[in-house]
Every structure is written in structure tokens, then in C-alpha cells.
Design a protein around this motif. Structure first.
Motif, PDB file in Angstrom:
ATOM      1  N   VAL A 193       0.852  -1.196   0.000  1.00  0.00           N
ATOM      2  CA  VAL A 193       0.000   0.000   0.000  1.00  0.00           C
ATOM      3  C   VAL A 193       0.882   1.239   0.000  1.00  0.00           C
ATOM      4  N   LEU A 194       0.527   2.179  -0.868  1.00  0.00           N
ATOM      5  CA  LEU A 194       1.172   3.488  -0.892  1.00  0.00           C
ATOM      6  C   LEU A 194       0.321   4.465  -0.089  1.00  0.00           C
ATOM      7  N   LEU A 195       0.940   5.123   0.886  1.00  0.00           N
ATOM      8  CA  LEU A 195       0.250   6.153   1.666  1.00  0.00           C
ATOM      9  C   LEU A 195       0.579   7.490   1.006  1.00  0.00           C
ATOM     10  N   HIS A 196      -0.457   8.130   0.453  1.00  0.00           N
ATOM     11  CA  HIS A 196      -0.187   9.429  -0.173  1.00  0.00           C
ATOM     12  C   HIS A 196       0.112  10.463   0.903  1.00  0.00           C
ATOM     13  N   SER A 197       0.931  11.440   0.576  1.00  0.00           N
ATOM     14  CA  SER A 197       1.338  12.417   1.582  1.00  0.00           C
ATOM     15  C   SER A 197       0.890  13.826   1.255  1.00  0.00           C
ATOM     16  N   LYS A 198       0.015  13.973   0.242  1.00  0.00           N
ATOM     17  CA  LYS A 198      -0.534  15.316  -0.040  1.00  0.00           C
ATOM     18  C   LYS A 198      -1.839  15.161  -0.806  1.00  0.00           C
ATOM     19  N   PRO A 199      -2.642  16.230  -0.841  1.00  0.00           N
ATOM     20  CA  PRO A 199      -3.898  16.172  -1.595  1.00  0.00           C
ATOM     21  C   PRO A 199      -3.648  15.858  -3.059  1.00  0.00           C
ATOM     22  N   ALA A 200      -4.675  15.310  -3.720  1.00  0.00           N
ATOM     23  CA  ALA A 200      -4.562  14.972  -5.142  1.00  0.00           C
ATOM     24  C   ALA A 200      -5.917  15.233  -5.798  1.00  0.00           C
ATOM     25  N   ASN A 201      -5.931  15.219  -7.107  1.00  0.00           N
ATOM     26  CA  ASN A 201      -7.198  15.439  -7.818  1.00  0.00           C
ATOM     27  C   ASN A 201      -7.781  14.123  -8.322  1.00  0.00           C
ATOM     28  N   THR A 202      -7.541  13.049  -7.544  1.00  0.00           N
ATOM     29  CA  THR A 202      -8.057  11.729  -7.910  1.00  0.00           C
ATOM     30  C   THR A 202      -9.446  11.516  -7.314  1.00  0.00           C
ATOM     31  N   PHE A 203     -10.146  10.525  -7.857  1.00  0.00           N
ATOM     32  CA  PHE A 203     -11.505  10.248  -7.374  1.00  0.00           C
ATOM     33  C   PHE A 203     -11.466   9.774  -5.916  1.00  0.00           C
ATOM     34  N   SER A 204     -10.480   8.903  -5.586  1.00  0.00           N
ATOM     35  CA  SER A 204     -10.465   8.387  -4.207  1.00  0.00           C
ATOM     36  C   SER A 204     -10.122   9.488  -3.207  1.00  0.00           C
ATOM     37  N   TYR A 205      -9.255  10.441  -3.588  1.00  0.00           N
ATOM     38  CA  TYR A 205      -8.995  11.550  -2.663  1.00  0.00           C
ATOM     39  C   TYR A 205     -10.266  12.384  -2.479  1.00  0.00           C
ATOM     40  N   TYR A 206     -11.003  12.580  -3.567  1.00  0.00           N
ATOM     41  CA  TYR A 206     -12.238  13.376  -3.489  1.00  0.00           C
ATOM     42  C   TYR A 206     -13.230  12.773  -2.481  1.00  0.00           C
ATOM     43  N   THR A 207     -13.519  11.471  -2.626  1.00  0.00           N
ATOM     44  CA  THR A 207     -14.529  10.887  -1.723  1.00  0.00           C
ATOM     45  C   THR A 207     -13.987  10.769  -0.303  1.00  0.00           C
ATOM     46  N   SER A 208     -12.674  10.563  -0.184  1.00  0.00           N
ATOM     47  CA  SER A 208     -12.075  10.505   1.143  1.00  0.00           C
ATOM     48  C   SER A 208     -12.187  11.859   1.835  1.00  0.00           C
ATOM     49  N   GLN A 209     -11.830  12.902   1.124  1.00  0.00           N
ATOM     50  CA  GLN A 209     -11.756  14.230   1.745  1.00  0.00           C
ATOM     51  C   GLN A 209     -13.127  14.889   1.860  1.00  0.00           C
ATOM     52  N   GLN A 210     -13.926  14.816   0.797  1.00  0.00           N
ATOM     53  CA  GLN A 210     -15.212  15.532   0.804  1.00  0.00           C
ATOM     54  C   GLN A 210     -16.301  14.764   1.546  1.00  0.00           C
ATOM     55  N   HIS A 211     -16.215  13.439   1.552  1.00  0.00           N
ATOM     56  CA  HIS A 211     -17.289  12.632   2.149  1.00  0.00           C
ATOM     57  C   HIS A 211     -16.806  11.766   3.295  1.00  0.00           C
ATOM     58  N   GLN A 212     -15.555  11.903   3.678  1.00  0.00           N
ATOM     59  CA  GLN A 212     -14.979  11.096   4.767  1.00  0.00           C
ATOM     60  C   GLN A 212     -15.218   9.603   4.546  1.00  0.00           C
ATOM     61  N   ALA A 213     -15.234   9.191   3.282  1.00  0.00           N
ATOM     62  CA  ALA A 213     -15.333   7.759   2.991  1.00  0.00           C
ATOM     63  C   ALA A 213     -13.983   7.099   3.240  1.00  0.00           C
ATOM     64  N   ALA A 214     -14.029   5.813   3.591  1.00  0.00           N
ATOM     65  CA  ALA A 214     -12.803   5.009   3.534  1.00  0.00           C
ATOM     66  C   ALA A 214     -12.605   4.711   2.058  1.00  0.00           C
ATOM     67  N   ALA A 215     -11.672   5.390   1.434  1.00  0.00           N
ATOM     68  CA  ALA A 215     -11.568   5.373  -0.031  1.00  0.00           C
ATOM     69  C   ALA A 215     -10.163   4.968  -0.445  1.00  0.00           C
ATOM     70  N   PHE A 216     -10.084   4.194  -1.496  1.00  0.00           N
ATOM     71  CA  PHE A 216      -8.799   3.681  -1.982  1.00  0.00           C
ATOM     72  C   PHE A 216      -8.821   3.591  -3.496  1.00  0.00           C
ATOM     73  N   THR A 217      -7.663   3.813  -4.102  1.00  0.00           N
ATOM     74  CA  THR A 217      -7.443   3.409  -5.489  1.00  0.00           C
ATOM     75  C   THR A 217      -6.801   2.032  -5.423  1.00  0.00           C
ATOM     76  N   LEU A 218      -7.387   1.059  -6.106  1.00  0.00           N
ATOM     77  CA  LEU A 218      -6.813  -0.288  -6.117  1.00  0.00           C
ATOM     78  C   LEU A 218      -6.236  -0.575  -7.492  1.00  0.00           C
ATOM     79  N   GLU A 219      -4.973  -0.963  -7.525  1.00  0.00           N
ATOM     80  CA  GLU A 219      -4.295  -1.346  -8.774  1.00  0.00           C
ATOM     81  C   GLU A 219      -4.201  -2.867  -8.758  1.00  0.00           C
ATOM     82  N   LEU A 220      -4.924  -3.495  -9.673  1.00  0.00           N
ATOM     83  CA  LEU A 220      -5.201  -4.927  -9.532  1.00  0.00           C
ATOM     84  C   LEU A 220      -4.476  -5.799 -10.541  1.00  0.00           C
TER      85      LEU A 220
END
Ligand SMILES: O=C(O)CCC(=O)N[C@@H](CCC(=O)O)C(=O)O
Ligand SMILES: [Zn+2]
Length: 337
Positions: A193-220
Motif C-alpha cells: 500500500v502506498l500512503l499518499h502524503s498530499k492532496p490529489a485530484n483523484t476520485f479516491s482523494y475526493y470521496t475521502s476528503q469531501q465525504h470522509q469515505a474510507a476510499a482507496f485506489t486499487l491497482e489490480l
């Protein structure tokens, strides 16, 4: 290898006028198309402590295996083979790019969330990002404080990877990382797992930050066209999502340090101009270690040089548009205490 697409994915790839946008599936599950690429399913009687689960796929149109995994899940919910216990929103991110088999048409959709679509108004992906934000907002607005909010944004990568399956945990600001979520990722077969260390314009950052979802990008795994995916390589995520949706996830011990490696994003390689040169062969895999002192890339006067011998490269891609991330340099990390 070929797979048949259910009526859900057929509708996304070849939208046709629908006789009805809402209908009832097996076990009294109701389904509703909000638009031609957003379908919401609700169990007849969601449990009081259910979670609102958002699955997104096809944010990059050439990453087709996750689209097929999600489509199989929808198909089995529709037939009653899979018993849905939670409200579920499925978003097929970039249907035009999916039809063309391209990562994007005008601009990388996963760089346009969190309002970053606004300066790009008029581009196809900017309209998509705005719409996907609206869908996510409407869905999560239905959740009460007693409900979980989960978002798994399912991707595959351009390059091979030292860790075939890995996850990206968006930057959480002051919130702690959830060891229970890291344990569930292990249950999916995630190897790092990569722990991001700053805000990003990704979908998972959006739902994590704006909706406090447990959100992840999964590379499968690796990105391949429709019809060329070996879905047996995606059995781990498929089974874990099915267990999540039908409430049969076994009890999982929380993530313990060392269960699998964690990395922290150290800095981004930014492609400032067309002079950007990446000094890594096309065969270099994600998470390859960068020897101390190695020149990773340069861009005019700017030189990106590896330091310390423990850094690794992630998502190196000199083909991105100027101004965007052309790779991430990561380093080993431990979880916050
Ligand atoms: O393989 C690549 O170079 C890109 C794979 C990909 O699409 N990765 C995501 C990661 C998003 C994140 O940082 O959370 C992306 O680049 O959008
Ligand atoms: Zn992707």
C-alpha cells in the motif's frame, strides 16, 4: 479469453433508450440507472448498520478487467446468485474512453476531481468528473452517522509491478489510517500500500476528503483490452467484494506492522515541458528500487536524482500532458502509531 457482458455493461458500452430506469431484481433489490453509466442498487431492507458502498471502474477507459469484475457482480446480484445487503452505487467512469479502449479522450479523468474540472470545462473528462462527483455526493448524502461509507476505485496499471496488486491510500490530513481497511485489502490479495502524503485530484482523494469515505485506489494487475483479461487473476478482489456485499466477510485481524510493505509518496516527477526525459526503460516495473545517485528524469535544468538507495519508482510515464505527474518516487513507511 472472451467474456460475455451483462446487460449492465452492454448498456454502458451501447446505451439504448430504456423502457424504465428503475426496476426490481431478485430478492427485492431495486436498481436505478441515474444516467447511462451510473447504477444504484438497494436491498429491500438494508441493515441498520449497513455501509454505503461505491465501486468505480473504467475511470481510465483502457483498464477493463475491473469493469468486467464489477459487471459480473452486478449480473449475479440481478439473478439472485449474490444477495446484496448494502446500498451500492456503481460508476463506470469514462464510457467514451472505454468504447475506444483509450486511457482518456481529452484529459486524464483522474486528475480532474475535487473541483479541478472547473478550469477545463467543455472537455469530455471535465464533464465526467463533475457528474461523477455529483453521483458520489448524492449517494453518500443518504448515509447517516451510523453507516459506513466505502469507496473502492478499481484500476489496472500500464506497467508490470514488483507487487502485482497494490492500493493507494489517499492523503488523510488529520484522520488516522484504518488498520481494519488495510486488513481487508490484504484479504483482497493486495501486496503493498502506498500512503499518499498530499492532496490529489483523484476520485479516491475526493470521496475521502469531501465525504470522509474510507476510499482507496486499487491497482489490480496490468491494463489489457476487453476480451484479453484473465479474470482468474482478479479472483481475490472479486471474492472479497462479493463477501462485502453479501455480509459474509470473515472476521479479519487488524493489519499488523509487517503484514505487507507500506510506502510513502516522497515526491512527484512533474513533466513541466516537452523537454521532460525519463531515464528508465519501458520494461522497468512499478516499485523498482532506484540506486542511490541514479538520474531518474530531467526536464530542462531540473534533474530528478535518486537518493539513499531505498527509493522506488511508481507510475513512470513520460507521455502525460505537461503540468501533470509523470511518476512518483516512494520510500518505505510505517503506519502512524
Ligand atoms: O500505470 C500507470 O502509470 C497509471 C495507473 C493509474 O491509473 N493509477 C492511478 C493512481 C491514482 C492515485 O494516485 O490514487 C492514476 O494515475 O490515476
Ligand atoms: Zn487507472
Amino acid at each position: 479469453m472472451t467474456t460475455s457482458h451483462s446487460r449492465f455493461l452492454q448498456h454502458v458500452l451501447q446505451p439504448a433508450a430504456l423502457a424504465e430506469t428503475s426496476w426490481t431484481l431478485a430478492h427485492g433489490v431495486t436498481a436505478c440507472w441515474h444516467d447511462d453509466s451510473a447504477v444504484e442498487l438497494r436491498p429491500a431492507t438494508p441493515a441498520a448498520n449497513c455501509s454505503y458502498i461505491l465501486l468505480s471502474c473504467g475511470i481510465h477507459g483502457n483498464e477493463t478487467a475491473p469493469v468486467e469484475v464489477v459487471d459480473g457482480i452486478l449480473s449475479d446480484i440481478a439473478s439472485g446468485r449474490l444477495h446484496l445487503h448494502h446500498p451500492l452505487l456503481v460508476l463506470f467512469g469514462n464510457p467514451q474512453a472505454m468504447r475506444c479502449g483509450e486511457r482518456y479522450l481529452d484529459y486524464d479523468l483522474n486528475r480532474l476531481f475535487n473541483g479541478a474540472h472547473q478550469p477545463h470545462a467543455g472537455l469530455y473528462e471535465a464533464e465526467r468528473a463533475a457528474l461523477l462527483e455529483q453521483h458520489a455526493s448524492r449517494f453518500f448524502a443518504q448515509a447517516g452517522p451510523e453507516h459506513g461509507k466505502l469507496h473502492y476505485d478499481l484500476h489496472t496499471a500500464i506497467r508490470g509491478s514488483v507487487y502485482e496488486k497494490f492500493a493507494i491510500y489517499p492523503f488523510l490530513h488529520q484522520r488516522p489510517h484504518q488498520r481494519s481497511q488495510l486488513a481487508w485489502l490484504k484479504h483482497c490479495g493486495i501486496e503493498a500500500v502506498l500512503l499518499h502524503s498530499k492532496p490529489a485530484n483523484t476520485f479516491s482523494y475526493y470521496t475521502s476528503q469531501q465525504h470522509q469515505a474510507a476510499a482507496f485506489t486499487l491497482e489490480l494487475g496490468k491494463a489489457r483490452p476487453f476480451g484479453e483479461n484473465d479474470l482468474s487473476r482478479f479472483a481475490g478482489i472479486d471474492q472479497a467484494l462479493r463477501q462485502l456485499l453479501d455480509n459474509s466477510t470473515p472476521t479479519l485481524p487488524d493489519y499488523r506492522d509487517g503484514d505487507y510493505p507500506l510506502f510513502r509518496a516522497k515526491y512527484d516527477l512533474i513533466k513541466h515541458s516537452e523537454a521532460f526525459r525519463l531515464h528508465l526503460a519501458a520494461s522497468v516495473e512499478n516499485f523498482t528500487v532506484l540506486p542511490d545517485g541514479m538520474l531518474i528524469a530531467d526536464d530542462g535544468a531540473e534533474r530528478y536524482v535518486a537518493s539513499g538507495g531505498e527509493e522506488r519508482i511508481l507510475f513512470p510515464n513520460p507521455g502525460v500532458k505537461p503540468g501533470l505527474r509523470a511518476g512518483i518516487v516512494v520510500e518505505p513507511a510505517m503506519l502512524d502509531a
